[in-house]
Design an enzyme around this catalytic site. Sequence first.
Site, PDB file in Angstrom:
ATOM      1  N   ARG A 118     -12.281   0.002  13.884  1.00  0.00           N
ATOM      2  CA  ARG A 118     -13.318   0.294  12.879  1.00  0.00           C
ATOM      3  C   ARG A 118     -12.892   1.363  11.865  1.00  0.00           C
ATOM      4  NH1 ARG A 118     -16.718  -0.020  17.535  1.00  0.00           N
ATOM      5  NH2 ARG A 118     -17.576  -2.120  17.667  1.00  0.00           N
ATOM      6  N   LYS A 140      -9.204   0.023  -2.835  1.00  0.00           N
ATOM      7  CA  LYS A 140      -9.472  -1.410  -2.645  1.00  0.00           C
ATOM      8  C   LYS A 140      -8.370  -1.977  -1.766  1.00  0.00           C
ATOM      9  CE  LYS A 140     -12.014  -2.885  -6.742  1.00  0.00           C
ATOM     10  NZ  LYS A 140     -11.965  -3.731  -7.962  1.00  0.00           N
ATOM     11  N   GLU A 182      -0.345  -3.818 -16.012  1.00  0.00           N
ATOM     12  CA  GLU A 182      -1.477  -2.973 -15.581  1.00  0.00           C
ATOM     13  C   GLU A 182      -1.471  -1.634 -16.336  1.00  0.00           C
ATOM     14  OE1 GLU A 182      -3.802  -4.289 -13.778  1.00  0.00           O
ATOM     15  OE2 GLU A 182      -3.080  -5.316 -11.978  1.00  0.00           O
ATOM     16  N   LYS A 224      -7.146   5.753 -13.853  1.00  0.00           N
ATOM     17  CA  LYS A 224      -7.717   5.076 -12.678  1.00  0.00           C
ATOM     18  C   LYS A 224      -8.534   6.059 -11.844  1.00  0.00           C
ATOM     19  CE  LYS A 224      -7.613   1.698  -9.312  1.00  0.00           C
ATOM     20  NZ  LYS A 224      -6.980   0.518  -8.771  1.00  0.00           N
ATOM     21  N   GLU A 234     -17.512   0.000  -7.352  1.00  0.00           N
ATOM     22  CA  GLU A 234     -17.621  -1.002  -8.421  1.00  0.00           C
ATOM     23  C   GLU A 234     -19.049  -1.502  -8.613  1.00  0.00           C
ATOM     24  OE1 GLU A 234     -14.211  -3.657  -8.945  1.00  0.00           O
ATOM     25  OE2 GLU A 234     -15.587  -5.183  -9.629  1.00  0.00           O
ATOM     26  N   ASN A 242     -10.914  -4.647 -14.262  1.00  0.00           N
ATOM     27  CA  ASN A 242     -10.539  -6.043 -14.004  1.00  0.00           C
ATOM     28  C   ASN A 242     -10.335  -6.842 -15.281  1.00  0.00           C
ATOM     29  OD1 ASN A 242     -10.562  -5.925 -11.160  1.00  0.00           O
ATOM     30  ND2 ASN A 242     -12.787  -5.865 -11.224  1.00  0.00           N
ATOM     31  N   HIS A 245      -8.500 -10.160 -15.194  1.00  0.00           N
ATOM     32  CA  HIS A 245      -8.327 -10.533 -13.785  1.00  0.00           C
ATOM     33  C   HIS A 245      -9.077 -11.804 -13.387  1.00  0.00           C
ATOM     34  CE1 HIS A 245      -6.382  -6.668 -13.565  1.00  0.00           C
ATOM     35  NE2 HIS A 245      -6.206  -6.745 -12.265  1.00  0.00           N
ATOM     36  N   HIS A 249      -6.678 -14.155 -11.805  1.00  0.00           N
ATOM     37  CA  HIS A 249      -6.792 -14.579 -10.404  1.00  0.00           C
ATOM     38  C   HIS A 249      -6.821 -16.103 -10.313  1.00  0.00           C
ATOM     39  CE1 HIS A 249      -8.589 -10.510  -8.829  1.00  0.00           C
ATOM     40  NE2 HIS A 249      -7.302 -10.452  -9.085  1.00  0.00           N
ATOM     41  N   HIS A 262       1.287 -11.131 -10.015  1.00  0.00           N
ATOM     42  CA  HIS A 262      -0.051 -10.654 -10.369  1.00  0.00           C
ATOM     43  C   HIS A 262      -0.069 -10.099 -11.804  1.00  0.00           C
ATOM     44  CE1 HIS A 262      -4.020  -8.892  -9.931  1.00  0.00           C
ATOM     45  NE2 HIS A 262      -3.533  -7.718 -10.277  1.00  0.00           N
TER      46      HIS A 262
HETATM   47  P1  NAD Z   1       4.581  -6.873  -4.361  1.00  0.00           P
HETATM   48  O1  NAD Z   1       3.946  -5.950  -3.432  1.00  0.00           O
HETATM   49  O2  NAD Z   1       4.721  -8.298  -3.966  1.00  0.00           O
HETATM   50  O3  NAD Z   1       6.024  -6.297  -4.725  1.00  0.00           O
HETATM   51  C1  NAD Z   1       6.828  -7.017  -5.612  1.00  0.00           C
HETATM   52  C2  NAD Z   1       8.210  -7.321  -5.030  1.00  0.00           C
HETATM   53  O4  NAD Z   1       9.032  -6.168  -5.162  1.00  0.00           O
HETATM   54  C3  NAD Z   1       8.224  -7.679  -3.561  1.00  0.00           C
HETATM   55  O5  NAD Z   1       9.191  -8.652  -3.325  1.00  0.00           O
HETATM   56  C4  NAD Z   1       8.641  -6.356  -2.900  1.00  0.00           C
HETATM   57  O6  NAD Z   1       9.254  -6.543  -1.647  1.00  0.00           O
HETATM   58  C5  NAD Z   1       9.602  -5.810  -3.903  1.00  0.00           C
HETATM   59  N1  NAD Z   1       9.740  -4.365  -3.952  1.00  0.00           N
HETATM   60  C6  NAD Z   1       8.770  -3.443  -3.795  1.00  0.00           C
HETATM   61  N2  NAD Z   1       9.243  -2.226  -4.053  1.00  0.00           N
HETATM   62  C7  NAD Z   1      10.538  -2.374  -4.361  1.00  0.00           C
HETATM   63  C8  NAD Z   1      11.569  -1.470  -4.734  1.00  0.00           C
HETATM   64  N3  NAD Z   1      11.330  -0.182  -4.927  1.00  0.00           N
HETATM   65  N4  NAD Z   1      12.801  -1.962  -4.939  1.00  0.00           N
HETATM   66  C9  NAD Z   1      13.049  -3.298  -4.812  1.00  0.00           C
HETATM   67  N5  NAD Z   1      12.124  -4.207  -4.509  1.00  0.00           N
HETATM   68  C10 NAD Z   1      10.874  -3.738  -4.275  1.00  0.00           C
HETATM   69  O7  NAD Z   1       3.831  -6.893  -5.779  1.00  0.00           O
HETATM   70  P2  NAD Z   1       3.112  -5.754  -6.625  1.00  0.00           P
HETATM   71  O8  NAD Z   1       3.214  -6.198  -8.023  1.00  0.00           O
HETATM   72  O9  NAD Z   1       3.554  -4.407  -6.247  1.00  0.00           O
HETATM   73  O10 NAD Z   1       1.589  -5.870  -6.158  1.00  0.00           O
HETATM   74  C11 NAD Z   1       0.818  -7.015  -6.441  1.00  0.00           C
HETATM   75  C12 NAD Z   1      -0.371  -7.022  -5.498  1.00  0.00           C
HETATM   76  O11 NAD Z   1      -1.174  -5.884  -5.733  1.00  0.00           O
HETATM   77  C13 NAD Z   1      -1.252  -8.238  -5.682  1.00  0.00           C
HETATM   78  O12 NAD Z   1      -1.555  -8.795  -4.426  1.00  0.00           O
HETATM   79  C14 NAD Z   1      -2.498  -7.676  -6.321  1.00  0.00           C
HETATM   80  O13 NAD Z   1      -3.640  -8.407  -6.000  1.00  0.00           O
HETATM   81  C15 NAD Z   1      -2.538  -6.291  -5.738  1.00  0.00           C
HETATM   82  N6  NAD Z   1      -3.311  -5.319  -6.516  1.00  0.00           N
HETATM   83  C16 NAD Z   1      -4.217  -4.571  -5.852  1.00  0.00           C
HETATM   84  C17 NAD Z   1      -4.946  -3.625  -6.536  1.00  0.00           C
HETATM   85  C18 NAD Z   1      -5.895  -2.743  -5.788  1.00  0.00           C
HETATM   86  O14 NAD Z   1      -6.644  -1.988  -6.425  1.00  0.00           O
HETATM   87  N7  NAD Z   1      -5.884  -2.756  -4.464  1.00  0.00           N
HETATM   88  C19 NAD Z   1      -4.743  -3.434  -7.913  1.00  0.00           C
HETATM   89  C20 NAD Z   1      -3.799  -4.214  -8.557  1.00  0.00           C
HETATM   90  C21 NAD Z   1      -3.082  -5.169  -7.846  1.00  0.00           C
HETATM   91  N1  GLY Z   2      -7.520  -2.982  -9.816  1.00  0.00           N
HETATM   92  C1  GLY Z   2      -8.915  -2.877 -10.040  1.00  0.00           C
HETATM   93  C2  GLY Z   2      -9.588  -1.802  -9.263  1.00  0.00           C
HETATM   94  O1  GLY Z   2      -8.956  -1.090  -8.506  1.00  0.00           O
HETATM   95  O2  GLY Z   2     -10.758  -1.628  -9.355  1.00  0.00           O
END
Ligand code: NAD
Ligand code: GLY
Length: 361
Positions: A118, A140, A182, A224, A234, A242, A245, A249, A262
């Site tokens: 939890r 998030k 972003e 942010k 939110e 978003n 988004h 999405h 993304h």
């Molecule tokens: P990711 O986590 O898939 O990383 C991208 C790639 O880079 C992967 O293959 C990873 O292994 C590699 N990688 C990571 N760090 C590295 C480094 N330093 N050197 C070499 N390779 C490296 O993608 P991302 O773009 O970081 O994240 C996208 C995700 O984030 C999506 O699922 C999206 O929905 C989510 N997201 C969440 C929020 C939130 O508020 N929680 C906001 C925006 C996006």
């Molecule tokens: N990436 C959108 C949020 O964190 O609200």
Amino acid sequence: MKTLNVQLGARSYPIYIGSGLLDRSDSIRPHIPGRQVLIVSNDTVAHWYRDRLEQALHGLEVDVALIPDGEAHKTLETCNGIFGALLERRFDRTCTLVALGGGVIGDIAGFAAACYQRGVHFVQVPTTLLAQVDSSVGGKTGVNHPLGKNMIGAFHQPLCVVADTDTLSTLPDRELKAGLAEVIKYGLIRDPEFFSWLEEHLDSLLARDNEALAFAIERSCRNKADVVAEDERERGVRALLNLGHTFGHAIEAGCGFGTWLHGEAVAAGTMMAADLSVRLGWLADAERHRAGQIFSRAGLPVHPPKDMSPDAFRRHMSVDKKARDGRLHLVLLRGIGEAVLSGDVPSSHLDATLRATIAAA
Ligand code: NAD
Ligand code: GLY
């Protein structure tokens, strides 16, 4: 090292941004309350950074769970694997999960931390530009469902965010560019001065100039952190983060998770939102052009995939967390630096945007 704070009362936490932070035991370690630590990462990132993080956590009981790399694995099944690792190792409620990786790792590890017994502690060590400017901040967390992006999740704030800008040196170019989507988003939504700075310094960012990257990360996190402090769950203004988004999405789900990154989907989705904003008479064409120019210069797509139909868009867009009573709510633009949430976009305008932007692809 720069320190920003996310002001959330008892759940406030610092974001540390700087070079060499992974090697400093004074950045992460003081934030870990118990002794048990599970680092969640994947092979790609662990290859580069696992040893240094373990070293920084020296003296604690550190275990590592490596999950498969990629958006396609941001699932409940992967999360279940983390629960298994925690249970097998008898991790208790005082444990801390440390997410070492990009947004996929951060979202899954955060969700696992929100659910395990939890709720246990977690720390974000983001290693992509996207994660350093966006996903690691704000709490998030979640996973995808085959029927919708990020549809299963929880709000669960980390104890701290440690963004070591040196980790970006190993990031592939395509991922760096996806992260810039972003960054540009903050300028478009609420920070016109930053948008102008980005227009001027984009080439330095693409060339990975350390000073420019550090500035862009700090400014993005500041934007942010301010929004999250105002609206953690939110209920209002956070929805503006978003921009692009709802369309984006749909692209990610429609093309199969992991096909479009993304950030790429957000760039194309933002230009679809800009098209709709122009149709509604809210955004000047010249401003849409500025947005398109900066995404193009960053090597990001400005059109949706040409083989995705308007029907497919509508189907995927109907599964959106901003939808209320079956009504879509879209983030649109009234200018560079001024985003608005609208719940009454005429269907004919949306259709026109879908048809025109797909035709232009
Ligand atoms: P990711 O986590 O898939 O990383 C991208 C790639 O880079 C992967 O293959 C990873 O292994 C590699 N990688 C990571 N760090 C590295 C480094 N330093 N050197 C070499 N390779 C490296 O993608 P991302 O773009 O970081 O994240 C996208 C995700 O984030 C999506 O699922 C999206 O929905 C989510 N997201 C969440 C929020 C939130 O508020 N929680 C906001 C925006 C996006
Ligand atoms: N990436 C959108 C949020 O964190 O609200």
